[in-house]
Design an enzyme around this catalytic site. Sequence first.
Site, short mmCIF file in Angstrom:
data_model
loop_
_atom_site.label_atom_id
_atom_site.label_comp_id
_atom_site.label_asym_id
_atom_site.label_seq_id
_atom_site.Cartn_x
_atom_site.Cartn_y
_atom_site.Cartn_z
N LYS A 278 0.26 23.33 10.27
CA LYS A 278 0.56 23.99 11.55
C LYS A 278 -0.59 24.87 12.04
CE LYS A 278 5.49 23.82 10.60
NZ LYS A 278 5.70 22.53 11.23
N ASN B 171 -3.56 22.61 13.04
CA ASN B 171 -3.27 21.91 14.30
C ASN B 171 -3.50 22.86 15.49
OD1 ASN B 171 -2.50 19.75 12.73
ND2 ASN B 171 -0.29 20.09 12.98
N ASN C 115 11.48 26.92 18.17
CA ASN C 115 12.24 25.86 18.83
C ASN C 115 13.72 26.22 18.65
OD1 ASN C 115 13.02 25.01 16.27
ND2 ASN C 115 11.49 23.38 16.17
N ASP D 157 6.01 10.27 18.81
CA ASP D 157 5.82 11.07 17.60
C ASP D 157 5.68 12.54 18.02
OD1 ASP D 157 4.95 12.33 15.30
OD2 ASP D 157 3.40 10.86 14.81
N ALA E 64 3.24 18.00 15.74
CA ALA E 64 2.21 18.90 16.31
C ALA E 64 2.45 19.25 17.77
CB ALA E 64 0.79 18.34 16.14
N ALA E 65 3.58 18.84 18.34
CA ALA E 65 3.85 19.20 19.74
C ALA E 65 4.00 20.72 19.86
CB ALA E 65 5.11 18.51 20.22
N GLY E 66 4.74 21.32 18.92
CA GLY E 66 4.93 22.77 18.95
C GLY E 66 3.63 23.51 18.67
N ASP E 67 2.86 23.00 17.72
CA ASP E 67 1.58 23.66 17.37
C ASP E 67 0.63 23.64 18.57
OD1 ASP E 67 2.72 23.61 14.82
OD2 ASP E 67 1.68 21.75 14.30
N ARG F 270 1.46 10.36 21.51
CA ARG F 270 0.42 9.85 20.61
C ARG F 270 0.86 10.04 19.16
NH1 ARG F 270 -4.98 12.58 23.34
NH2 ARG F 270 -4.85 11.55 25.34
N GLY G 296 0.64 11.06 15.20
CA GLY G 296 0.00 11.97 14.26
C GLY G 296 -0.12 13.39 14.77
O1 RIB Z 1 3.87 20.95 12.88
C1 RIB Z 1 3.41 19.77 12.31
C2 RIB Z 1 2.77 20.03 10.98
O2 RIB Z 1 3.75 20.53 10.09
C3 RIB Z 1 2.22 18.83 10.29
O3 RIB Z 1 0.90 18.55 10.66
C4 RIB Z 1 2.41 19.15 8.82
O4 RIB Z 1 1.22 19.33 8.13
C5 RIB Z 1 3.28 20.39 8.78
O5 RIB Z 1 2.54 21.50 8.52
#
Ligand code: RIB
Length: 312
Positions: free
Chosen positions: A40, A43, A185, A247, A250-253, A286, A288
Amino acid sequence: MKKILVIGSLNLDMVVNVDHTPATGETILSNNMEMIPGGKGANQACAAGYLGADITMLGSVGNDMYADILLGSLQKAGADTSKILKRSDATTGIALITVNSDGDNCIVVISGANATLSCNDIDNNIDLLKEADIIIFQLEIPIETVCYGAKKAKTLGKTVILDPAPVPKEFPEELYRYVDIIKPNETELRMLTGIDQIESRLPEASRQLRNQGVKNILVTLGEKGVYLDSEEDGICRIPAIPVDAIDTTAAGDSFTAALAVMLSEGKCLREAAIFANYVSAIVVTRKGAQSSIPTLDEVQQYIRQIEAEKAS
Ligand code: RIB
């Protein structure tokens, strides 16, 4: 340009695409697994880099091949990785991720070196905190370190953003007092407040966090958009951008990072959240974690395209 510091986790994601998320006790088959840079914290740093920010990350990795992949990915995004600590006695964090055919994921993190980031590491890198304007935390490193770092950041007068993921069993209430912006969230907000049927009780939940000391609350609601309760703008909703999600990792990050980048450029929280909403909309289309993060050019082009579609 204002400086952003991310203090948090780095993981190498082992991503398996599945038809459906396995139920307890169920065995299912998949025919592929990919290794993708994630975590997180990383990202967020990666997204901030691709969006053009002056970004540094403080975190810790093992002394192994996975660490090189993660550092390389951050460097490619333009993030300063020189303060990321390499532990000889721990392995780099790993996340086991299943992504189902609706794009929803399940994640198990093996913390490894992330679990070693300590209050001492914060003290040893206090100059990084002093130099930063905005400091972002998530909760894949020890909660004591987050609390300690956030307190230091607040004392130094920095803007503190907390992405409360994953919510720990014991969330220290003290932490709320050091947080300017929290971005849970729906699930995380329910866990933090103990309020069920959260969707219809967002004002009550955000008031609860405000009463505990948080200044601004942004709740990401997936296809229901974003709920914002801020000191400056009051309560407002930002609609989701309709997309075919493949997918959501990482949307939140990326949302958190985009928010920080816009705030670092002087935008108000509402404007920053509108921009961040576009960034997440791209990310979910996208595959990943860091592989899904767009550049600033891509986001700007996407916004123009959506606006043109609305106007026609
Ligand atoms: O928020 C997504 C992330 O959560 C992933 O990349 C995973 O590594 C976890 O940390």
